[in-house]
Design an enzyme around this catalytic site. Structure first.
Site, PDB file in Angstrom:
ATOM      1  CB  ALA A  69      41.356  27.816  40.212  1.00  0.00           C
ATOM      2  N   GLY A 108      45.942  29.826  38.959  1.00  0.00           N
ATOM      3  CA  GLY A 108      45.113  30.042  37.572  1.00  0.00           C
ATOM      4  C   GLY A 108      45.735  31.658  37.527  1.00  0.00           C
ATOM      5  CD  GLU A 111      47.968  27.581  35.449  1.00  0.00           C
ATOM      6  OE1 GLU A 111      46.861  27.535  36.176  1.00  0.00           O
ATOM      7  OE2 GLU A 111      48.275  26.604  34.929  1.00  0.00           O
TER       8      GLU A 111
HETATM    9  N1  T1G Z   1      39.761  30.015  46.059  1.00  0.00           N
HETATM   10  C1  T1G Z   1      38.658  30.263  46.855  1.00  0.00           C
HETATM   11  N2  T1G Z   1      38.712  31.024  47.993  1.00  0.00           N
HETATM   12  C2  T1G Z   1      39.910  31.440  48.287  1.00  0.00           C
HETATM   13  C3  T1G Z   1      41.326  31.165  47.463  1.00  0.00           C
HETATM   14  C4  T1G Z   1      41.046  30.610  46.254  1.00  0.00           C
HETATM   15  N3  T1G Z   1      41.763  30.170  45.489  1.00  0.00           N
HETATM   16  N4  T1G Z   1      42.014  31.872  48.039  1.00  0.00           N
HETATM   17  C5  T1G Z   1      41.729  32.367  49.088  1.00  0.00           C
HETATM   18  N5  T1G Z   1      40.425  32.059  49.392  1.00  0.00           N
HETATM   19  C6  T1G Z   1      39.459  32.680  50.591  1.00  0.00           C
HETATM   20  C7  T1G Z   1      39.975  32.061  51.798  1.00  0.00           C
HETATM   21  O1  T1G Z   1      39.526  30.730  52.144  1.00  0.00           O
HETATM   22  C8  T1G Z   1      39.598  33.266  52.632  1.00  0.00           C
HETATM   23  O2  T1G Z   1      37.987  32.914  52.804  1.00  0.00           O
HETATM   24  C9  T1G Z   1      39.577  34.530  51.985  1.00  0.00           C
HETATM   25  O3  T1G Z   1      39.718  33.990  50.536  1.00  0.00           O
HETATM   26  C10 T1G Z   1      41.109  35.323  52.489  1.00  0.00           C
HETATM   27  O4  T1G Z   1      42.041  34.161  52.326  1.00  0.00           O
HETATM   28  C11 T1G Z   1      43.958  26.103  37.722  1.00  0.00           C
HETATM   29  C12 T1G Z   1      43.933  24.591  40.071  1.00  0.00           C
HETATM   30  C13 T1G Z   1      45.740  34.600  48.175  1.00  0.00           C
HETATM   31  C14 T1G Z   1      47.808  34.619  49.625  1.00  0.00           C
HETATM   32  O5  T1G Z   1      46.401  28.247  46.342  1.00  0.00           O
HETATM   33  O6  T1G Z   1      47.166  31.497  49.422  1.00  0.00           O
HETATM   34  O7  T1G Z   1      44.668  27.837  40.590  1.00  0.00           O
HETATM   35  O8  T1G Z   1      38.050  32.537  55.454  1.00  0.00           O
HETATM   36  O9  T1G Z   1      42.428  34.297  54.709  1.00  0.00           O
HETATM   37  O10 T1G Z   1      45.931  35.506  54.261  1.00  0.00           O
HETATM   38  O11 T1G Z   1      46.081  25.982  37.977  1.00  0.00           O
HETATM   39  O12 T1G Z   1      44.481  33.292  50.436  1.00  0.00           O
HETATM   40  O13 T1G Z   1      37.624  34.992  54.361  1.00  0.00           O
HETATM   41  O14 T1G Z   1      35.917  33.060  53.884  1.00  0.00           O
HETATM   42  O15 T1G Z   1      44.181  33.248  52.958  1.00  0.00           O
HETATM   43  O16 T1G Z   1      45.436  37.557  52.993  1.00  0.00           O
HETATM   44  C15 T1G Z   1      45.651  28.267  43.445  1.00  0.00           C
HETATM   45  C16 T1G Z   1      45.329  30.265  47.763  1.00  0.00           C
HETATM   46  C17 T1G Z   1      44.448  27.604  43.576  1.00  0.00           C
HETATM   47  C18 T1G Z   1      45.982  30.494  46.558  1.00  0.00           C
HETATM   48  C19 T1G Z   1      45.629  35.538  50.740  1.00  0.00           C
HETATM   49  N6  T1G Z   1      45.791  29.358  44.452  1.00  0.00           N
HETATM   50  N7  T1G Z   1      45.220  31.375  48.453  1.00  0.00           N
HETATM   51  O17 T1G Z   1      45.901  35.257  51.929  1.00  0.00           O
HETATM   52  O18 T1G Z   1      43.737  35.599  52.872  1.00  0.00           O
HETATM   53  S1  T1G Z   1      44.307  26.224  42.527  1.00  0.00           S
HETATM   54  C20 T1G Z   1      46.276  29.374  45.652  1.00  0.00           C
HETATM   55  C21 T1G Z   1      46.373  31.958  49.117  1.00  0.00           C
HETATM   56  C22 T1G Z   1      44.577  26.881  40.798  1.00  0.00           C
HETATM   57  C23 T1G Z   1      44.950  26.668  38.528  1.00  0.00           C
HETATM   58  C24 T1G Z   1      44.843  25.721  40.002  1.00  0.00           C
HETATM   59  C25 T1G Z   1      45.769  33.096  50.151  1.00  0.00           C
HETATM   60  C26 T1G Z   1      46.424  34.603  49.660  1.00  0.00           C
HETATM   61  P1  T1G Z   1      37.395  33.476  54.322  1.00  0.00           P
HETATM   62  P2  T1G Z   1      43.255  34.348  53.539  1.00  0.00           P
HETATM   63  P3  T1G Z   1      45.348  36.053  53.131  1.00  0.00           P
END
Ligand code: T1G
Length: 682
Positions: A69, A108, A111
């Site tokens: 998400a 998400g 999911e």
């Molecule tokens: N939402 C918004 N921005 C995100 C994002 C996300 N989920 N994931 C990464 N970014 C942005 C991050 O801030 C950065 O921004 C850029 O993307 C690159 O990220 C309903 C409630 C995917 C493994 O927890 O683990 O889904 O600094 O530097 O090292 O059930 O990002 O460039 O402006 O980390 O290559 C669940 C979180 C959400 C995954 C990539 N998902 N992301 O790593 O790049 S909650 C997560 C990561 C959810 C549902 C629930 C990592 C990555 P900027 P990065 P990276």
């Protein structure tokens, strides 16, 4: 034959004859923001209502399938359709939908794949539900679909621990149906969709039954109690997975998941953990250095000193495939140091986290030498020797004479003035601080100390290199102790004073451990060594630490410090320490008094916040969230409290100011102003 068709924002569709491919293009990670969800909904409707379409494929452009998400939307008004609605719509479709996975299908994103009837992935793909690391749980059906597809044990591992799994492991668990070609994801997914287009019934996770696994749940609850004390999310994930197996209907399970999700989403812990997620990424940005600054090439790193720090620092680069030249003065010290590096790698291999050949590869890239001049071949040289200014100056003067032009000269100093060190060279612009935290090959934090004259490209190069060696880097200004250790000082000073005034080491440590720190100030002293910084003169006893050190109570290493230790290093309160403290109180003419835990919190935690505010006022940290990142990754501050500055906001800055004033502290102006205006520390 492929013909483009609808476009809805970041979602477009392409017809491959009878297969509709739905594609998301929402860089950087295809987060499932409102526009993506709306586009998916529109595309799904098109596909379902078009009789010439027999199957659909969902895939993403760029580096990854949906990575979750859109976390930036959390806490804001939800824009329809919600992700659960989209996932349910995919699953309810009357035609097969195939998820084509690459990169990291997380949260998400995972999911969405579970709502699809089939899932294919490239070999390098990973899928996971890391919501727990944000203080959340999968809120779009993941806790109910994973156990129904892959069983309780894996569901617990994926949701309550949050680590992604490989495509292979997912295939073995039935979470994906096929591994396709690394470079032919779309054509292979379209071919697969054609193969299963007429297969019925469509496999729907929500229609399966999850088998209870009480042993797995019990084991996980035990593990959770040990590893995740004080965290709310892991237990909520476990409860949701259990709900999927207690005979409740899928709908009841979903309702329970939604209820638990909202509890976490609106709680302080998730806000804190989401804050740290973005703060860690923000810390990598240097406000006044352009992101496209040309970096210097670092092909070989030199490390001066093969002690604990030098060895640990070397391992960071060796593990990232960067060769290291390590210099010592004496052969035995050099042998000891390289021996420890090998031992550490072999211990990692013994745990199955490294192959023996990787150990040899890393050791093969380590070049030990007694000849200082060998550093001339290095592009970055890190000094990790004694923490005295004269030794540092001597080293940097020598370095200046032999290092190649353009080499970056870094000091691992924990406190000392980088500008003073740089002034020993003719190239102060090439000098920077790289403050690793012990054990340097384990602790994630790297304080990058920007000297007055440190060149922008030097700073940018070190920050980029930090990411490559899997460190979380924070830029610090030149100030005694930089960010973390400077904030540690008021805590140590007040903790020692509190001892004198009537508190015991165990009371103070207990307050910190209950707060969520891995250990309190005195447990930390015993771990690091009570004799650190001691003048070594047992007859000179000016404070309680001197008195302990004089009796060889140097901490865990001598089985006695502020606590007594058995051979397993289990601590117990020490009657002798109580006597030493009492003696000191008498000698100092102090009558001990009852001290409340609240006073300990104010004097050892609020004072850290105050110091953090001063550091920000002096421009020695770029932003308050950087200070938080330092404490989370350098000192084990509990991530569910978001770091000292975030925690102070959640405490209420007015309460922090009142506490500090109650005990006579001078409050930082910025802290006082923010409290008065109801603003935030920046
Ligand atoms: N939402 C918004 N921005 C995100 C994002 C996300 N989920 N994931 C990464 N970014 C942005 C991050 O801030 C950065 O921004 C850029 O993307 C690159 O990220 C309903 C409630 C995917 C493994 O927890 O683990 O889904 O600094 O530097 O090292 O059930 O990002 O460039 O402006 O980390 O290559 C669940 C979180 C959400 C995954 C990539 N998902 N992301 O790593 O790049 S909650 C997560 C990561 C959810 C549902 C629930 C990592 C990555 P900027 P990065 P990276």
């Amino acid at each position: 034959m492929m013909t483009p068709s609808t476009n809805t924002g970041p979602i477009r569709t392409e017809r491959h004859d009878d297969v509709l491919v739905i594609i998301s293009n929402n860089p950087p990670v295809n987060a499932l923001g409102a526009a993506v969800r709306q586009g998916l909904e529109a595309a799904m409707k098109d596909g379902v209502n078009d009789d010439s379409i027999t199957a659909m494929v969902i895939r993403c452009d760029g580096r990854t399938f949906f990575a979750g998400a859109d976390i930036t939307e959390f806490g804001k008004e939800m824009v329809e359709p919600g992700l659960p609605t989209v996932v349910d719509m995919i699953e309810a479709a009357s035609k097969p939908v195939v998820a084509a996975i690459h990169g990291t299908a997380l949260g998400g994103g995972c999911e969405v794949t579970l709502g699809c009837h089939y899932r294919v992935a490239v070999p390098s793909a990973k899928i996971g539900t890391p919501e727990v690391k944000l203080g959340l749980l999968p809120g779009a059906g993941g806790t109910q679909r994973i156990p129904r597809i892959a069983g309780v044990k894996l569901a617990l591992e994926m949701t309550a621990k949050g680590d992604p799994i490989s495509a292979k492991k997912a295939l073995d668990a039935g979470l994906i149906d096929k591994i396709v070609g690394e470079d032919s994801l779309e054509p292979d997914a379209v071919a697969f969709a054609r193969e299963i287009a007429t297969k019925r019934p469509l496999p729907r996770a929500s229609e399966k039954t999850a088998q209870a696994d009480p042993d797995a749940v019990a084991a996980f609850k035990k593990e959770n109690a040990r590893r995740f004390r004080n965290f709310d999310a892991p237990a909520a994930n476990i409860a949701c997975v259990e709900k999927a197996t207690d005979g409740s209907s899928f709908e009841e399970g979903i309702a329970f998941e939604r209820q638990e999700f909202m509890k976490l989403m609106t709680g302080v812990q998730s806000a804190a953990q989401r804050h740290i997620f973005f703060a860690e990424r923000q810390a990598a940005k240097i406000d006044d250095v352009p992101a496209d600054t040309k970096l210097r090439e670092i092909k070989r790193v030199g490390v001066i000193g093969a002690g604990t720090m030098g060895g640990g620092i070397s391992m960071n680069f060796l593990s990232a495939g960067i060769p290291v030249t390590i210099v010592e003065m004496q052969q035995d010290a050099l042998d000891r140091g390289t021996g420890v590096v090998r031992k550490n790698y072999e211990a990692t291999a013994a745990k199955g986290r490294m192959k023996p050949e990787q150990v040899e590869q890393a050791m093969g890239a380590l070049k030990p030498t007694l000849d200082f001049a060998d550093l001339a071949e290095c592009d970055l040289i890190i000094e990790a020797v004694y923490e005295t200014m004269e030794v540092k100056k001597e080293i940097f003067t020598k370095l200046d004479a032999i290092a190649k032009p353009g080499a970056i000269l870094a000091s691992n100093t924990s406190y000392l003035d980088i500008d003073e060190i740089a002034a020993c060279t003719k190239r102060p612009e090439d000098v920077v601080g790289m403050h690793f935290f012990s054990p340097a090959n384990v602790m994630k934090l790297l304080e990058v100390v920007r000297g007055d004259k440190t060149a922008d490209d030097v700073l940018a190069t070190v920050m980029a290199l930090a990411k490559k060696i899997k460190k979380v880097a924070v830029v610090a200004g030149v100030t005694y102790g930089f960010i973390g250790n400077r904030m540690l000082m008021p805590r140590q000073v007040e903790a020692t004073k509190l001892l004198l005034e009537g508190a015991s080491p165990e009371q103070i440590d207990k307050v910190h451990v209950a707060f969520g720190m891995p250990m309190g100030p005195f447990q930390m002293s015993d771990l690091a060594g009570v004799d650190i910084g001691w003048h070594r003169d047992p007859s000179r006893i000016e404070n309680i630490r001197d008195a302990l050190a004089a009796e060889n109570r140097w901490g865990q290493k001598t089985k006695a410090g502020f606590y007594d230790y058995d051979e397993k290093r289990t601590p117990s309160n020490s009657a002798r320490v109580t006597e030493i403290i009492d003696d000191f109180r008498k000698k100092s003419g102090v009558t001990p008094r009852e001290i409340s835990d609240e006073e300990i919190v104010v004097r050892t935690l609020y004072t850290m916040v105050n110091e953090g505010a001063l550091i920000l006022e002096e421009g020695k940290a770029q932003r308050a969230s950087d200070v938080d990142v330092v404490w989370i990754y350098g000192y084990g501050w509990p991530v569910y409290r978001g770091g000292p500055m975030f925690w102070a906001q959640s405490e209420g800055l007015a309460k922090v100011v009142a506490g500090l004033e109650k005990y006579g502290f001078t409050v930082a102006k910025s802290l006082k102003d923010a409290a008065a205006s109801g603003g935030r520390l920046k």
